[in-house]
Design an enzyme around this catalytic site. Structure first.
Site, PDB file in Angstrom:
ATOM      1  N   SER A  86      -4.909   5.335   5.407  1.00 16.70           N
ATOM      2  CA  SER A  86      -4.576   3.909   5.475  1.00 16.70           C
ATOM      3  C   SER A  86      -4.260   3.311   4.105  1.00 16.70           C
ATOM      4  O   SER A  86      -3.365   2.487   3.969  1.00 16.70           O
ATOM      5  CB  SER A  86      -5.740   3.134   6.096  1.00 16.70           C
ATOM      6  OG  SER A  86      -5.997   3.600   7.402  1.00 16.70           O
TER       7      SER A  86
ATOM      8  N   PHE B 140     -14.522  -3.773   1.747  1.00 13.20           N
ATOM      9  CA  PHE B 140     -15.555  -2.790   1.383  1.00 13.20           C
ATOM     10  C   PHE B 140     -15.557  -2.515  -0.127  1.00 13.20           C
ATOM     11  O   PHE B 140     -16.613  -2.455  -0.752  1.00 13.20           O
ATOM     12  CB  PHE B 140     -15.347  -1.493   2.159  1.00 13.20           C
ATOM     13  CG  PHE B 140     -15.177  -1.713   3.633  1.00 13.20           C
ATOM     14  CD1 PHE B 140     -16.113  -2.455   4.345  1.00 13.20           C
ATOM     15  CD2 PHE B 140     -14.082  -1.209   4.312  1.00 13.20           C
ATOM     16  CE1 PHE B 140     -15.962  -2.678   5.710  1.00 13.20           C
ATOM     17  CE2 PHE B 140     -13.926  -1.422   5.673  1.00 13.20           C
ATOM     18  CZ  PHE B 140     -14.856  -2.156   6.377  1.00 13.20           C
TER      19      PHE B 140
ATOM     20  N   GLU C  50     -18.997   3.426  -0.172  1.00 13.81           N
ATOM     21  CA  GLU C  50     -18.219   2.703  -1.187  1.00 13.81           C
ATOM     22  C   GLU C  50     -19.018   2.402  -2.453  1.00 13.81           C
ATOM     23  O   GLU C  50     -18.470   2.393  -3.556  1.00 13.81           O
ATOM     24  CB  GLU C  50     -17.675   1.394  -0.601  1.00 13.81           C
ATOM     25  CG  GLU C  50     -16.694   1.583   0.556  1.00 13.81           C
ATOM     26  CD  GLU C  50     -17.378   1.854   1.887  1.00 13.81           C
ATOM     27  OE1 GLU C  50     -18.624   1.711   1.972  1.00 13.81           O
ATOM     28  OE2 GLU C  50     -16.675   2.208   2.855  1.00 13.81           O
TER      29      GLU C  50
ATOM     30  N   ARG D 124       0.837  -1.216   0.000  1.00 16.09           N
ATOM     31  CA  ARG D 124       0.000   0.000   0.000  1.00 16.09           C
ATOM     32  C   ARG D 124       0.865   1.257   0.000  1.00 16.09           C
ATOM     33  O   ARG D 124       0.501   2.283  -0.573  1.00 16.09           O
ATOM     34  CB  ARG D 124      -0.967  -0.002   1.189  1.00 16.09           C
ATOM     35  CG  ARG D 124      -0.274  -0.004   2.533  1.00 16.09           C
ATOM     36  CD  ARG D 124      -1.269   0.115   3.678  1.00 16.09           C
ATOM     37  NE  ARG D 124      -0.617  -0.215   4.941  1.00 16.09           N
ATOM     38  CZ  ARG D 124      -0.912   0.367   6.094  1.00 16.09           C
ATOM     39  NH1 ARG D 124      -1.830   1.301   6.158  1.00 16.09           N
ATOM     40  NH2 ARG D 124      -0.299  -0.001   7.198  1.00 16.09           N
TER      41      ARG D 124
ATOM     42  N   HIS E  62      -5.420  -3.601   2.633  1.00 15.38           N
ATOM     43  CA  HIS E  62      -5.872  -4.344   3.817  1.00 15.38           C
ATOM     44  C   HIS E  62      -6.590  -5.633   3.438  1.00 15.38           C
ATOM     45  O   HIS E  62      -7.599  -6.004   4.037  1.00 15.38           O
ATOM     46  CB  HIS E  62      -6.746  -3.467   4.705  1.00 15.38           C
ATOM     47  CG  HIS E  62      -5.978  -2.320   5.326  1.00 15.38           C
ATOM     48  ND1 HIS E  62      -5.371  -1.341   4.571  1.00 15.38           N
ATOM     49  CD2 HIS E  62      -5.705  -2.028   6.616  1.00 15.38           C
ATOM     50  CE1 HIS E  62      -4.764  -0.485   5.374  1.00 15.38           C
ATOM     51  NE2 HIS E  62      -4.948  -0.883   6.621  1.00 15.38           N
TER      52      HIS E  62
ATOM     53  N   ARG F 201      -1.643  -4.533   4.042  1.00 10.76           N
ATOM     54  CA  ARG F 201      -1.336  -3.557   5.090  1.00 10.76           C
ATOM     55  C   ARG F 201       0.101  -3.726   5.584  1.00 10.76           C
ATOM     56  O   ARG F 201       0.790  -2.758   5.899  1.00 10.76           O
ATOM     57  CB  ARG F 201      -2.299  -3.784   6.261  1.00 10.76           C
ATOM     58  CG  ARG F 201      -1.935  -3.000   7.498  1.00 10.76           C
ATOM     59  CD  ARG F 201      -2.962  -3.149   8.601  1.00 10.76           C
ATOM     60  NE  ARG F 201      -2.581  -2.321   9.733  1.00 10.76           N
ATOM     61  CZ  ARG F 201      -2.261  -2.809  10.932  1.00 10.76           C
ATOM     62  NH1 ARG F 201      -2.292  -4.098  11.171  1.00 10.76           N
ATOM     63  NH2 ARG F 201      -1.916  -1.986  11.901  1.00 10.76           N
TER      64      ARG F 201
ATOM     65  N   ASP G 217      -7.804  -5.796  13.852  1.00 11.78           N
ATOM     66  CA  ASP G 217      -9.191  -5.400  13.564  1.00 11.78           C
ATOM     67  C   ASP G 217     -10.124  -6.611  13.464  1.00 11.78           C
ATOM     68  O   ASP G 217     -11.335  -6.494  13.623  1.00 11.78           O
ATOM     69  CB  ASP G 217      -9.267  -4.588  12.264  1.00 11.78           C
ATOM     70  CG  ASP G 217      -8.949  -3.112  12.501  1.00 11.78           C
ATOM     71  OD1 ASP G 217      -8.775  -2.730  13.673  1.00 11.78           O
ATOM     72  OD2 ASP G 217      -8.869  -2.359  11.507  1.00 11.78           O
TER      73      ASP G 217
END
Lengths: 312, 277
Positions: A35, A81, A56, A8, A107, A165, A115
């Site tokens: 992020s 998402f 989204e 990322r 992610h 991530r 998470d």
């Protein structure tokens, strides 16, 4: 040890570099730009960065609208998402009209970590791979990510770019050139071949080194494009080694393992085992703990290689 | 006002012709959505024959206004408008919904000249329209974007995401028209899942809200002029319509949402439309 960089981070850095040269580029994000690292692009090119808020479905269809005007759009969120919640927008608004939108999701997989399962997409490759005409790219390291982003910015078709991530090791050689639909042999071998994508490539390299110490000669092939798959390379390496392992940070159903299995079943049935998340939801934990828990690290991979060799 | 009166008569005649084509093509196809196509015919007429900048011989002309049929099941109304406006031959309309026809059950941008956006899955078209409007703003271009929604469609959450986005970015180059025919597949919109008070909701979301009789050509035209003149916020036109408008046995009948008329029903419908004034 090689320098570790998350894919990322390479994504954000490359977008920011492209902002200057590629005036046709527009980047969207759904309140996760810090992020996903699209914030790097927003900093240098606020006029072509569109904050979409936590919406989204609208983001993906707005991307389709921008692409209708001929723009190339990257839209980002977490994989769960961007691909999960907005699946039907990706299918109907982007893929069906063949618009040049890259859904660049970060992610992905269980290394999201603490998470927990709600945020750990392990179905995204499967979902995107099943959409007609969709290109699916899963880079292994920062270098490959940067090249993929540059190439996709010029690409005239819909694409899914899967990013992580966690910081990962550099595994691809400096002179490597990413091409859509092309795999890369990182290590040749004779006893078994590991087909890997994403951060599992670094684990596969480590596993092959461990196996070499025990006298087992395992090949490692990076398959950064899940669709279209490099079927020629898959078939030739499977024939050569006679035993196959697939390794992905994804459900073992529907992803890289399934794609390779389909090709081999139709062309040259070969003893094979799939390494991935075994059709269960993840949980909270440190990325390394989760990799061990779900059998995704080099140790687990090496054990699977030994097992598949016994089936030859 | 004489000239305007003549123009209005001409547009009304075009709307009648559009309705006849809608009936003919759905009958030939043996399936399709007459109710919501007929309710939208006058709106489509004003857009395609009066207000929108278009070049039928150059569908991708840079200066064109964009139209997005967010209620994609009203494809027959869009196809009739495009064919009558000269984007493709009227004879092609009878291929609607047939194998290999470009005229798919829901419109596809890659197959039909003049269709800029593929739609059919409710709630997505308005987002795509908003994306086009945002892109035109980024480029500083003056083209206008129109999205036609069904009132039942407003039950989709994405519609409200798109409205929020359009108001947030002050997309005054976007006009959303809601075909308020008050019926959806399972019954009356108010009974299935009420969207009332629609005007207050749109107002609260930051839109310039106009209400018109969606079958009055002059009122629709004036509302569109007002929408285009509005600065700093997008406009929503609530067009009060009658589902199945123009065919007595289809008007306000929920059963005609997605059913094709039989040949004898079609003959009666066409006769009624012929006599319509």
């Amino acid at each position: 040890m090689a320098e570790k960089i998350a894919t990322r981070d390479a994504y954000g850095k490359t977008l920011a570099e492209l902002a200057v040269s590629d005036k046709n580029l527009v980047v969207l994000d759904a309140d996760l730009s810090k992020s996903t690292k699209t914030g790097d692009f927003a900093k240098v090119c606020p006029e072509r960065f569109v904050e979409m808020g936590i919406a989204e479905q609208n983001m993906v269809a707005v991307a389709a609208g921008l692409a209708t005007l001929g723009k190339h759009v990257f839209c980002s969120s977490f994989a769960i998402f961007a691909v999960g919640r907005a699946f039907e927008q990706v299918r109907n608004a982007v893929a069906y009209p063949q618009l040049p939108v890259t859904v660049a999701a970060t992610h992905a997989g269980i290394t999201v970590g603490e998470d927990g399962a709600t945020h750990q997409a392990i179905e995204d490759i499967s979902l995107m791979r099943s959409v007609p005409g969709m290109t699916v790219v899963v880079p292994a390291d920062a270098h490959e990510t940067a090249q993929a982003v540059r190439l996709l910015a010029e690409y005239d078709k819909p694409a899914y770019l899967r990013l992580g991530r966690l910081a990962v090791e550099s595994v691809m050689p400096e002179d490597y050139q990413f091409q859509i639909g092309k795999g890369f042999v990182l290590r040749d071998g004779a006893d078994a071949v590991i087909f890997a994508c994403g951060l599992m490539v670094q684990e596969a390299v480590k596993a092959a080194e461990m196996l070499a110490a025990e006298g087992i000669d395992a090949a490692v092939v990076n398959l950064p494009t899940i669709k279209p798959l490099d079927t020629e390379l898959v078939i030739s390496m499977a024939k050569k080694c006679g035993a196959v392992i697939t390794a992905e940070e994804h459900n073992i159903n529907g992803g890289l393992g399934s794609a390779v299995a389909e090709v081999l079943a139709e062309n040259c049935p070969t003893p094979m085992l799939r390494v991935g998340v075994a059709d269960v939801f993840g949980q909270s934990g440190k990325p390394a703990e989760l990799m061990a828990e779900y059998g995704l690290n080099a140790d687990a991979l090496a054990a699977k290689v030994k097992e598949v060799i016994t089936r030859k | 006002m004489g000239v305007i009166f003549v123009d209005t008569l001409k547009l009304e005649a075009t709307a009648r012709q559009m309705r006849q084509e809608i009936i003919k093509m759905i009958t030939a196809a043996g399936s399709g959505h007459p109710g919501g196509s007929l309710s939208a015919a006058d709106i489509m007429t004003v857009l395609y024959f009066d207000k929108m900048n278009l070049r039928p011989d150059e569908p991708k002309w840079d200066g064109r206004d964009y139209f997005v049929l967010s209620k994609g099941h009203a494809a027959p109304a869009l196809y009739a408008a495009l064919a009558l406006r000269g984007f493709f031959p009227v004879e092609q309309l009878e291929t609607l919904r047939k194998l290999h026809s470009p005229l798919q059950g829901h419109p596809v941008s890659t197959k039909v000249p003049g269709v800029d956006v593929s739609t059919g899955s409710l709630g997505q078209g308005i987002s795509v329209a908003a994306g086009i409007a945002k892109g035109l703003k980024i480029d500083g271009k003056p083209n206008h974007v129109y999205a036609l929604l069904g009132d039942g469609e407003c039950q989709e959450g994405e519609v409200w995401e798109a409205l929020m986005f359009a108001a947030h970015y002050q997309l005054d180059n976007l006009t959303v028209i809601i075909d308020r025919n008050c019926l959806q597949i399972d019954g009356k919109v108010d009974e299935v899942m009420s969207i009332s008070p629609l005007d207050k909701k749109l107002d609260a979301f930051g839109f310039n809200v106009l209400m018109v009789n969606g079958h009055n050509i002059e009122s629709i035209g004036r509302a569109i002029d007002t929408a285009k003149a509005e600065k700093g916020r997008p406009t929503a036109i609530i067009a009060n319509t009658v589902k199945g408008r123009g065919v007595s046995f289809m008007e306000n009948q929920v059963g005609w949402h997605g059913n094709a008329p039989k040949p004898e029903e079609a003959a009666q419908a066409l006769q009624e439309l012929q006599d319509m004034r």
